[in-house]
Scaffold this motif. Structure first.
Motif: not given
Length: 530
Positions: A53-55, A59-60, A64-66, A91-92
């Protein structure tokens, strides 16, 4: 579940990432070897987790981590959402690491020297993450990796400090006790690091008894200083745990030298003099080679980026020469200016009116070097705290400051502090802001007593239209991580007035220069934008 994931080998995700080989995973996640497309054609790892539910929030967060760039953090190249066997997955795509610490421990424990060199890059990465308001949240042997002879922490599990997260997996010994009921804090990473340290030296983490509220029993067989670090990191009460700075202080021999009354520069003392195990004798060469590289880099003097020419003078010669030049300037400058004013007196007499306004006369002012233009997002993040996490000397004067426990910052309420570089007031401009509340770093007397000269730390803060600090980052960290951390923590609590442009309050940017001396710290704020 692993059989299901193995059957996914060969599939192509979003027409870009072919799942070449299943590397491992859990019941909910899986990691595959993939390949980045041109022009960055190279190996990468792609990890899948359930969408849930917190997909969108995940993603957000990954986006930011990127933007974070640090030599001891795995890079994130891409993120996305897909369906595998009619199930939604996130996926990451990350930097590929050849090995991790969990592959060594089943074969043997690390030596004390290797454990020390493993801790160095991990502590550097944590200093960086905590300064940006993130916790790692999953420090354990499998997330300490080696890639291209460089030790790195995984970066896909980062989480904002102060936010609560419900675990979607089984609770284990590496999770701090308060994780299930309290917002995440930097102390949670300290617990995980302490548990990982014990596992690194004994091949197993400390045993936790269900329902027992006592601190875990750390084996007495651990050598010092690791025994002290583990005992103080594995406190059930997060307020009693050592901070990252205190762990670094215990591992740094400079602290012991200062306590004995010796004056030793922390930049000149290696973390360890014990050689690492030769690569030929190692069971897992990639991770061990990264340990050797980390050990070899610590004692080696860093060569400045710009070549040096001529003689290298002692430290006391430069201040003496500077003082001499100042005296010469004071004596000679009035004569030069007087000569120039005599030669132009007739023109000046004709130009200046008797009733000239004071603000029409341009007064010479001493200006600091103007700040560099603010870089784009990835470069800005890379440059902001890179020096704070790397063991690289800076151009700041050297100081024999000792890393000591970090106390709570003290608040100093003052009047307004006009910007040193702000433009003069005019009838139509209100873009000049002022300091409403100045917070000075609360350095301990013992730490200040180790300073010889001045420790200078620059912090650049972004202020929102309400006058609160929205972001703070190190502009020039100086030679001491301890004082840099105090300065960064204090700067986040400053308050400002908002400049007005077109009748509306707008954000502003400030550069705060903190000067630490044996008599205490002081701050010099400078408005840099608008």
């Amino acid at each position: 579940m692993s059989e299901f994931w193995r059957q996914c080998e060969g599939q192509v995700i979003d027409n870009r990432f072919r799942l070449r080989h299943y590397l491992g995973g859990t019941e909910d996640s899986a990691v595959f070897l993939t390949q980045l497309a041109e022009p960055q054609s190279k190996k990468a790892a792609i990890k899948f987790i359930p969408a849930g539910p917190n997909a969108d929030l995940q993603i957000s967060l990954w986006r930011r981590i990127m933007q974070l760039v640090h030599p001891n953090l795995l890079r994130i190249y891409d993120i996305g959402r897909c369906r595998i066997e009619n199930r939604d997955r996130l996926y990451v795509v990350m930097e590929y690491a050849e090995e991790d610490l969990s592959q060594i421990l089943p074969q043997r424990a690390l030596t004390g020297s290797e454990a020390r060199e493993m801790l160095g890059p991990v502590l550097d990465a944590l200093v960086y993450l905590h300064s940006f308001g993130y916790v790692h949240s999953r420090i354990k042997p499998s997330n300490i990796l080696a890639t291209a002879d460089q030790l790195k922490l995984s970066s896909d599990t980062l989480f904002p400090i102060g936010e609560s997260r419900k675990l979607s997996r089984k609770f284990d010994a590496h999770d701090s006790p308060e994780t299930a009921t309290s917002p995440l804090s930097a102390a949670a990473d300290v617990w995980s690091l302490g548990m990982t340290l014990v596992e690194t030296l004994t091949q197993r983490p400390c045993a936790l008894q269900p329902g027992n509220q006592a601190d875990p029993i750390v084996p007495d067989t651990l050598p010092q200083p690791f025994l002290d670090v583990a005992r103080h990191a594995l406190r059930r009460d997060p307020r009693r745990r050592w901070t990252v700075a205190e762990i670094a202080a215990r591992l740094n021999p400079v602290a012991a030298a200062a306590a004995a009354g010796q004056s030793v520069s922390p930049l000149a003392v290696p973390l360890s003099t014990v050689p690492a195990v030769p690569v030929a004798k190692l069971q897992v060469p990639k991770f061990e080679a990264a340990l050797q590289k980390a050990q070899a880099e610590v004692p080696r003097p860093r060569v400045p980026d710009t070549p040096r020419h001529g003689l290298e003078l002692p430290n006391y010669v430069v201040p003496a020469a500077a003082a001499f030049l100042v005296i010469v300037a004071v004596v000679a400058l009035p004569k030069i200016l007087g000569h120039r004013s005599d030669s132009s007196s007739s023109a000046a007499t004709a130009a200046v009116q008797p009733a000239a306004r004071p603000d029409s006369v341009e007064k010479p002012t001493r200006r600091e070097t103007p700040p560099a233009p603010k870089p784009s997002a990835p470069a800005a993040v890379q440059n902001s705290l890179k020096a704070a996490a790397e063991k690289k000397p800076t151009a700041e004067p050297r100081s024999s400051a000792v890393i000591t426990p970090t106390p709570t910052s003290a608040t100093v309420r003052t009047g307004t502090f006009p910007s040193a570089n702000a433009p003069s007031h005019s009838g139509s401009s209100s873009a000049r802001a002022e300091v409403l509340e100045q917070v000075l770093p609360d350095a301990s007397e013992n730490a200040l007593a180790t300073i010889h000269g001045v420790v200078r730390v620059g912090v650049r803060v972004q202020v929102d239209p309400t006058g609160n600090v929205a972001e703070a980052r190190l502009d020039s960290p100086g030679p001491s991580k301890y004082f840099a951390g105090l300065a960064l923590k204090a700067a986040r609590r400053w308050q400002f007035t908002s400049p007005e442009v077109g009748g509306h309050s707008v954000p502003s940017e400030w550069l705060i220069r903190f000067h630490f001396t044996p008599s205490g710290p002081k701050a010099i704020p400078t408005q840099t934008a608008p």
